[in-house]
Design a protein around this motif. Structure first.
Motif, PDB file in Angstrom:
ATOM      1  N   VAL A 117       0.850  -1.197   0.000  1.00 44.84           N
ATOM      2  CA  VAL A 117       0.000   0.000   0.000  1.00 44.84           C
ATOM      3  C   VAL A 117       0.885   1.246   0.000  1.00 44.84           C
ATOM      4  CG1 VAL A 117      -1.639   1.368   1.342  1.00 44.84           C
ATOM      5  CG2 VAL A 117      -1.947  -1.108   1.144  1.00 44.84           C
ATOM      6  N   GLN A 118       0.582   2.174  -0.888  1.00 42.66           N
ATOM      7  CA  GLN A 118       1.310   3.443  -0.907  1.00 42.66           C
ATOM      8  C   GLN A 118       0.504   4.462  -0.111  1.00 42.66           C
ATOM      9  OE1 GLN A 118       1.766   6.466  -4.297  1.00 42.66           O
ATOM     10  NE2 GLN A 118       3.634   5.250  -4.497  1.00 42.66           N
ATOM     11  N   GLY A 119       0.945   4.719   1.111  1.00 38.90           N
ATOM     12  CA  GLY A 119       0.254   5.645   1.989  1.00 38.90           C
ATOM     13  C   GLY A 119       0.739   7.073   1.824  1.00 38.90           C
ATOM     14  N   GLU A 120       0.204   7.951   2.671  1.00 42.17           N
ATOM     15  CA  GLU A 120       0.525   9.375   2.580  1.00 42.17           C
ATOM     16  C   GLU A 120       2.005   9.638   2.838  1.00 42.17           C
ATOM     17  OE1 GLU A 120       0.038  13.285   1.781  1.00 42.17           O
ATOM     18  OE2 GLU A 120      -1.407  11.652   1.465  1.00 42.17           O
ATOM     19  N   THR A 121       2.601   8.910   3.781  1.00 39.00           N
ATOM     20  CA  THR A 121       4.017   9.122   4.088  1.00 39.00           C
ATOM     21  C   THR A 121       4.896   8.839   2.882  1.00 39.00           C
ATOM     22  OG1 THR A 121       3.651   8.509   6.403  1.00 39.00           O
ATOM     23  CG2 THR A 121       5.915   8.447   5.604  1.00 39.00           C
ATOM     24  N   VAL A 143       7.309  12.913  -3.488  1.00 35.97           N
ATOM     25  CA  VAL A 143       7.191  14.286  -3.974  1.00 35.97           C
ATOM     26  C   VAL A 143       8.396  15.123  -3.533  1.00 35.97           C
ATOM     27  CG1 VAL A 143       5.852  16.421  -3.792  1.00 35.97           C
ATOM     28  CG2 VAL A 143       4.672  14.248  -4.124  1.00 35.97           C
ATOM     29  N   SER A 144       8.797  14.949  -2.281  1.00 38.24           N
ATOM     30  CA  SER A 144       9.911  15.741  -1.733  1.00 38.24           C
ATOM     31  C   SER A 144      11.276  15.136  -2.056  1.00 38.24           C
ATOM     32  CB  SER A 144       9.757  15.865  -0.217  1.00 38.24           C
ATOM     33  OG  SER A 144       9.854  14.589   0.417  1.00 38.24           O
ATOM     34  N   ASP A 194      12.620  12.425  -0.880  1.00 34.56           N
ATOM     35  CA  ASP A 194      13.281  11.933   0.331  1.00 34.56           C
ATOM     36  C   ASP A 194      13.807  10.529   0.036  1.00 34.56           C
ATOM     37  OD1 ASP A 194      13.988  10.921   2.810  1.00 34.56           O
ATOM     38  OD2 ASP A 194      12.276  11.778   3.857  1.00 34.56           O
ATOM     39  N   VAL A 195      15.011  10.457  -0.498  1.00 34.67           N
ATOM     40  CA  VAL A 195      15.571   9.198  -0.994  1.00 34.67           C
ATOM     41  C   VAL A 195      15.665   8.158   0.118  1.00 34.67           C
ATOM     42  CG1 VAL A 195      17.599   8.104  -2.025  1.00 34.67           C
ATOM     43  CG2 VAL A 195      16.865  10.365  -2.807  1.00 34.67           C
ATOM     44  N   GLU A 196      16.091   8.554   1.296  1.00 32.52           N
ATOM     45  CA  GLU A 196      16.260   7.601   2.391  1.00 32.52           C
ATOM     46  C   GLU A 196      14.947   6.924   2.747  1.00 32.52           C
ATOM     47  OE1 GLU A 196      17.884   7.490   7.028  1.00 32.52           O
ATOM     48  OE2 GLU A 196      18.157   9.290   5.789  1.00 32.52           O
ATOM     49  N   ARG A 197      13.864   7.716   2.820  1.00 30.92           N
ATOM     50  CA  ARG A 197      12.580   7.132   3.187  1.00 30.92           C
ATOM     51  C   ARG A 197      12.007   6.282   2.053  1.00 30.92           C
ATOM     52  NH1 ARG A 197       8.723  10.587   6.960  1.00 30.92           N
ATOM     53  NH2 ARG A 197      10.548  10.153   8.242  1.00 30.92           N
ATOM     54  N   VAL A 198      12.171   6.726   0.819  1.00 30.72           N
ATOM     55  CA  VAL A 198      11.694   5.938  -0.332  1.00 30.72           C
ATOM     56  C   VAL A 198      12.425   4.600  -0.373  1.00 30.72           C
ATOM     57  CG1 VAL A 198      11.630   5.809  -2.851  1.00 30.72           C
ATOM     58  CG2 VAL A 198      10.990   7.930  -1.699  1.00 30.72           C
ATOM     59  N   GLU A 199      13.731   4.623  -0.131  1.00 28.59           N
ATOM     60  CA  GLU A 199      14.509   3.382  -0.137  1.00 28.59           C
ATOM     61  C   GLU A 199      14.085   2.457   0.994  1.00 28.59           C
ATOM     62  OE1 GLU A 199      18.577   4.590  -0.051  1.00 28.59           O
ATOM     63  OE2 GLU A 199      18.693   4.860  -2.232  1.00 28.59           O
ATOM     64  N   LEU A 200      13.631   3.020   2.117  1.00 29.51           N
ATOM     65  CA  LEU A 200      13.144   2.199   3.230  1.00 29.51           C
ATOM     66  C   LEU A 200      11.947   1.364   2.792  1.00 29.51           C
ATOM     67  CD1 LEU A 200      12.908   1.387   6.257  1.00 29.51           C
ATOM     68  CD2 LEU A 200      11.460   3.419   6.551  1.00 29.51           C
ATOM     69  N   PHE A 201      10.981   1.991   2.127  1.00 34.13           N
ATOM     70  CA  PHE A 201       9.807   1.252   1.656  1.00 34.13           C
ATOM     71  C   PHE A 201      10.222   0.150   0.678  1.00 34.13           C
ATOM     72  CE2 PHE A 201       7.581   5.021   3.195  1.00 34.13           C
ATOM     73  CZ  PHE A 201       6.413   4.487   3.697  1.00 34.13           C
ATOM     74  N   THR A 202      11.097   0.481  -0.252  1.00 34.75           N
ATOM     75  CA  THR A 202      11.544  -0.501  -1.247  1.00 34.75           C
ATOM     76  C   THR A 202      12.277  -1.660  -0.579  1.00 34.75           C
ATOM     77  OG1 THR A 202      11.758   1.239  -2.917  1.00 34.75           O
ATOM     78  CG2 THR A 202      12.918  -0.834  -3.333  1.00 34.75           C
ATOM     79  N   ARG A 203      13.164  -1.334   0.359  1.00 34.95           N
ATOM     80  CA  ARG A 203      13.961  -2.365   1.022  1.00 34.95           C
ATOM     81  C   ARG A 203      13.101  -3.317   1.830  1.00 34.95           C
ATOM     82  NH1 ARG A 203      16.788   0.691   3.816  1.00 34.95           N
ATOM     83  NH2 ARG A 203      15.915   0.439   5.910  1.00 34.95           N
ATOM     84  N   VAL A 204      12.148  -2.786   2.593  1.00 41.39           N
ATOM     85  CA  VAL A 204      11.328  -3.643   3.448  1.00 41.39           C
ATOM     86  C   VAL A 204      10.404  -4.520   2.617  1.00 41.39           C
ATOM     87  CG1 VAL A 204       9.547  -3.671   5.228  1.00 41.39           C
ATOM     88  CG2 VAL A 204      11.494  -2.118   5.438  1.00 41.39           C
TER      89      VAL A 204
END
Length: 217
Positions: free
Chosen positions: A87-91, A97-98, A100-110
Motif C-alpha cells: 500500500v502506498q500511503g501518505e508518508t 514528492v519531496s 526523500d531518498v532515504e525514506r523511499v529506499e526504506l519502503f523498497t527495502r522492506v
C-alpha cells in the motif's frame, strides 16, 4: 484482530519489544503502513522471530509461521502482509514528492525483505519416487498452471542455484523455470511486433530465420 496491545517497559528482550511495537502498528496503521514498514525493517533484519515462541512455548520455525500465528505472531496470512506493505500511503507519497531518498529506499527495502523472507520459507517439492513412466503418475510432467510458489518449490529441489536467484529478486519464478527446462515459454498471439519481440527473447538468429522460412512456405 483483537484489541490494541500496549507496549510497556520492563525486563523484555529487544525481539519481544520489536514484536509488541509491530503488533501495535498493525492495529493503528489505518491507510498508511509507514509505521508497519519501520517495525518490519527491524524485525526481519534481526530475525526476531527466531528468539520468540508461540503460545505453547514452541520456537517459531520460520518467518511465515510467525506472521500467521494469532497470539504471539502477527495474526495474518502472508499474502495479507504482502498486500499491506504494498500500500502506498501518505508518508510514502510525500517522500516521493519531496525526493526523500532515504525514506523511499526504506519502503523498497522492506518490501523486498518481506518477499524474500516468505519465499525463503517455501519448502522444496517432494523427491521423485517410484516409476515415473506410468501414465497415471503426473509428477514428472510440467504443470502449465503451476503458480510462482509451486515453481519456486520445484526449483529449490531441482535447481537450488536458480531458486536462490528468484529469492534474491534477480529472476522471476517463471523465467527461472524456463531456464531450468520445466516451463515452456508461452507466446500469446497479438500484434506482429509484440509477437516478434517475444520470439527474439527466446530464439537464436538461426532459429528465427528458420521460423521465418517455415512461415513463408
Amino acid at each position: 484482530m483483537s484489541a490494541r496491545l500496549s507496549v510497556v517497559k520492563g525486563d523484555f528482550s529487544n525481539e519481544y519489544l520489536d514484536w509488541r511495537k509491530l503488533r501495535n502498528e498493525l492495529e493503528t496503521s489505518g491507510g498508511d503502513p509507514y509505521g508497519v514498514i519501520v517495525r518490519l525493517d527491524g524485525v526481519i533484519k534481526h530475525r526476531a522471530w527466531e528468539q520468540l515462541t508461540d503460545k505453547k512455548g514452541n520456537a517459531f520455525s520460520s518467518f511465515s509461521q510467525f506472521v500467521r500465528d494469532p497470539d504471539k505472531g502477527l495474526g495474518m496470512a502472508t499474502d495479507e502482509l504482502l498486500k499491506l506493505v504494498d500500500v502506498q500511503g501518505e508518508t510514502e507519497r510525500r517522500a516521493l514528492v519531496s525526493k526523500d531518498v532515504e525514506r523511499v529506499e526504506l519502503f523498497t527495502r522492506v518490501r523486498d525483505l518481506v518477499r524474500r523472507a516468505i519465499k525463503d520459507d517455501l519448502p522444496e517439492t517432494g523427491r521423485h519416487g517410484g516409476d515415473r513412466s506410468k501414465k497415471g503418475n503426473h509428477s514428472c510432467y510440467p504443470n502449465p498452471n503451476m503458480n510462482a510458489d509451486g515453481m519456486l518449490s520445484r526449483l529449490k529441489r531441482d535447481r537450488p542455484e536458480l531458486a536462490q536467484q528468484v529469492i534474491e529478486g534477480e529472476l522471476t519464478a517463471t523465467r527461472a523455470a524456463q531456464i531450468a527446462g520445466f516451463r515452456t515459454p508461452v507466446v500469446r498471439l497479438g500484434k506482429p511486433a509484440t509477437v516478434a519481440a517475444k520470439l527474439r527473447d527466446h530464439y537464436s538468429r538461426e532459429d528465427l530465420a528458420e521460423l521465418a522460412r517455415l512461415i513463408c512456405e
